[in-house]
Design an enzyme around this catalytic site. Structure first.
Site, PDB file in Angstrom:
ATOM      1  CB  CYS A  61      64.657  77.761 -45.205  1.00  0.00           C
ATOM      2  SG  CYS A  61      63.614  79.031 -44.511  1.00  0.00           S
ATOM      3  CG  HIS A 112      65.892  74.059 -43.485  1.00  0.00           C
ATOM      4  ND1 HIS A 112      66.373  74.985 -42.591  1.00  0.00           N
ATOM      5  CD2 HIS A 112      64.602  74.415 -43.727  1.00  0.00           C
ATOM      6  CE1 HIS A 112      65.416  75.861 -42.299  1.00  0.00           C
ATOM      7  NE2 HIS A 112      64.339  75.535 -42.990  1.00  0.00           N
ATOM      8  CD  GLN A 157      59.832  69.098 -42.716  1.00  0.00           C
ATOM      9  OE1 GLN A 157      58.768  68.504 -42.505  1.00  0.00           O
ATOM     10  NE2 GLN A 157      59.899  70.411 -42.761  1.00  0.00           N
ATOM     11  CG  ASP A 200      67.469  68.906 -39.966  1.00  0.00           C
ATOM     12  OD1 ASP A 200      66.540  68.753 -39.156  1.00  0.00           O
ATOM     13  OD2 ASP A 200      67.490  69.800 -40.829  1.00  0.00           O
ATOM     14  CE  LYS A 227      60.175  72.301 -39.354  1.00  0.00           C
ATOM     15  NZ  LYS A 227      59.659  73.379 -40.175  1.00  0.00           N
TER      16      LYS A 227
HETATM   17  N1  C6P Z   1      61.452  73.994 -42.324  1.00  0.00           N
HETATM   18  C1  C6P Z   1      59.710  74.575 -43.900  1.00  0.00           C
HETATM   19  O1  C6P Z   1      58.728  75.232 -44.258  1.00  0.00           O
HETATM   20  P1  C6P Z   1      63.055  75.500 -37.285  1.00  0.00           P
HETATM   21  O2  C6P Z   1      62.756  76.710 -38.129  1.00  0.00           O
HETATM   22  O3  C6P Z   1      64.308  75.662 -36.496  1.00  0.00           O
HETATM   23  O4  C6P Z   1      61.902  75.044 -36.479  1.00  0.00           O
HETATM   24  O5  C6P Z   1      63.304  74.289 -38.303  1.00  0.00           O
HETATM   25  C2  C6P Z   1      64.345  74.396 -39.219  1.00  0.00           C
HETATM   26  C3  C6P Z   1      64.353  73.257 -40.184  1.00  0.00           C
HETATM   27  C4  C6P Z   1      65.448  72.413 -40.200  1.00  0.00           C
HETATM   28  N2  C6P Z   1      65.498  71.359 -41.029  1.00  0.00           N
HETATM   29  C5  C6P Z   1      64.499  71.068 -41.870  1.00  0.00           C
HETATM   30  C6  C6P Z   1      64.603  69.860 -42.749  1.00  0.00           C
HETATM   31  C7  C6P Z   1      63.364  71.887 -41.904  1.00  0.00           C
HETATM   32  O6  C6P Z   1      62.370  71.580 -42.735  1.00  0.00           O
HETATM   33  C8  C6P Z   1      63.296  73.018 -41.060  1.00  0.00           C
HETATM   34  C9  C6P Z   1      62.118  73.953 -41.109  1.00  0.00           C
HETATM   35  C10 C6P Z   1      60.250  74.769 -42.493  1.00  0.00           C
HETATM   36  O7  C6P Z   1      60.245  73.743 -44.627  1.00  0.00           O
HETATM   37  C11 C6P Z   1      60.386  76.214 -42.156  1.00  0.00           C
HETATM   38  S1  C6P Z   1      61.603  77.035 -43.111  1.00  0.00           S
END
Ligand code: C6P
Length: 410
Positions: free
Chosen positions: A367, A124, A204, A201, A227
């Site tokens: 993203c 991401h 997910q 990271d 999430k």
């Molecule tokens: N993915 C998706 O629709 P934030 O935005 O900081 O809460 O999370 C960022 C992020 C980082 N790593 C992974 C693997 C992610 O999936 C995400 C967020 C969302 O897939 C929003 S773009």
């Protein structure tokens, strides 16, 4: 093992009884952000209604109670991810801020020109751009673990990619696009053998499966509260204590100091050293309630439920003519996301037509543009699942797709 009773789970989520365009909502975008159970909403409302005051500042009852609840939330989250102690949990705004904290603070203090950072092709942007910016600024090399055709990491060249020049290795435990569940063990073993720092990271992963950062033996682990049934505005960085102690602050100001004179300032101990300003403490308390909720369901049961749903979704979607499904087809190594493309239909058109049926999916690059370059597509459609998802919602999605195909004559 416990199984999820989705009918009773769904009763906890008031939003799931809403109508969208006159139809019961079918919410299939939990990977972007999950819905919230009443228990989380109530925990936050209780603070605002009964005991709200800024934390770490007052010696009066409301402030002390707030501080206590904030500390309890930190302890719950530490326990939930198997962290050794609450001090290893830094609250941030989200996973993006947590990863930037490592890149800005650890990266700028400890990486030198010529050092190498290794990430993967499936990251991401949140686990990509901060390293790219750091590499450009500091003259570091950024290298990528490539993907296989099936959407797994190709670890056959791991020893070539991770070398004694590698100072930092970072990867997503679960891909937000391909759903691939990465086995951290071989990457971490190789990174350890060359003395590299390991960042994971877990955005997910933590919402969807049991995670234990000590068993994994990573140095840093980042994720977002929104999430995993928690509110927006709260995220987590786990870090090994000796690293957090050695790192300079990221943001400076109130709460992160021990003393300030006209000439100098000294820093608080972790985690407060990294929590400048009034923290999102009500949100942290909400995340604590989300962790209680998930723990009561059981993370093994959450994973088993999503595995069954994704298996069903893979089966049903593969019946639809002209569908290309991205990522592993084995549900054992796949999280609860299903990303696909339909011949001749732009994902945005599909998402718009599905919305007319009350079905929410995400369309675009999610993203992860470099990953889409690798996949050879500009955009994809993605349905993603969680504790409240039912197989009838997958049926609704498939029906909606057939209807969209008919409307667009495809
Ligand atoms: N993915 C998706 O629709 P934030 O935005 O900081 O809460 O999370 C960022 C992020 C980082 N790593 C992974 C693997 C992610 O999936 C995400 C967020 C969302 O897939 C929003 S773009």
């Amino acid at each position: 093992m416990k199984t999820l009773d989705t009918a009773s789970v769904r009763l906890d989520f008031p939003i799931l009884s809403e109508l969208v365009n006159g139809k019961p909502v079918v919410f299939l975008d939990s990977a972007a952000s999950s819905q919230k159970p009443a228990q989380v909403l109530q925990a936050m409302q209780r603070v605002y209604r009964a005991t709200y005051a800024n934390v770490h500042r007052g010696v009066y009852t409301f402030s002390e109670r707030g501080t206590e609840l904030y500390d309890q939330a930190r302890a719950k989250i530490a326990q939930f991810i198997g962290a050794p102690r609450p001090e290893t949990i830094v609250f941030t705004r989200n996973a993006t801020e947590a990863l930037n904290l490592v890149a800005y603070s650890y990266g700028r203090a400890f990486l030198r020109p010529g050092d190498e950072i290794v990430i993967t092709e499936l990251e991401h942007h949140a686990n990509f751009v901060p390293w790219m910016v750091l590499a450009k600024e500091r003259g570091l090399a950024l290298k990528f673990i490539p993907l296989t055709a099936e959407g797994m990491l190709d670890l056959s060249r791991l020893d070539e990619l991770i070398t004694p020049k590698t100072r930092l290795v970072s990867f997503a435990q679960v891909s937000n696009v391909l759903g691939t569940i990465i086995d951290p063990a071989p990457i971490i073993a190789r990174a350890r053998s060359v003395g590299a720092t390991i960042v994971v990271d877990g955005s997910q992963a933590v919402p969807h499966m049991p995670v234990n950062v000590q068993d994994m033996d990573c140095d840093f682990y980042a994720f977002s509260g929104h999430k995993m049934l928690g509110p927006t505005g709260i995220g987590v960085l786990y870090g090994k204590l000796h690293l957090l102690e050695a790192m300079p602050p990221f943001l400076t100001g109130g709460d992160m100091i021990t003393s300030v004179t006209f000439e100098r300032a000294t820093w608080n101990d972790p985690p407060l050293k990294f929590e400048a300003g009034t923290p999102s403490f009500v949100e942290a308390i909400g995340l604590g309630a989300a962790v209680d909720y998930l723990s009561a369901l059981g993370m093994d049961a959450v994973r088993a439920h999503e595995r069954a749903i994704v298996e069903y979704a893979l089966e049903r979607m593969s019946e639809v003519p002209g569908t290309r499904i991205f990522g592993p087809t084995d549900p054992a190594i796949r999280g609860g996301v299903l990303t696909f493309a339909l011949n001749g239909i732009h994902p945005h058109d599909l998402a718009t037509l599905l919305d007319r049926e009350g079905i929410a999916i995400r369309a675009g690059h999610h993203c992860a543009q470099p990953l889409h370059i690798r996949l050879g597509v500009n955009a994809t459609a993605r349905a993603s699942f969680y504790v409240y998802t039912e197989t009838r919602e997958i049926d609704a999605l498939v029906e909606g797709i057939y209807k969209a195909k008919k409307t667009l004559r495809k």
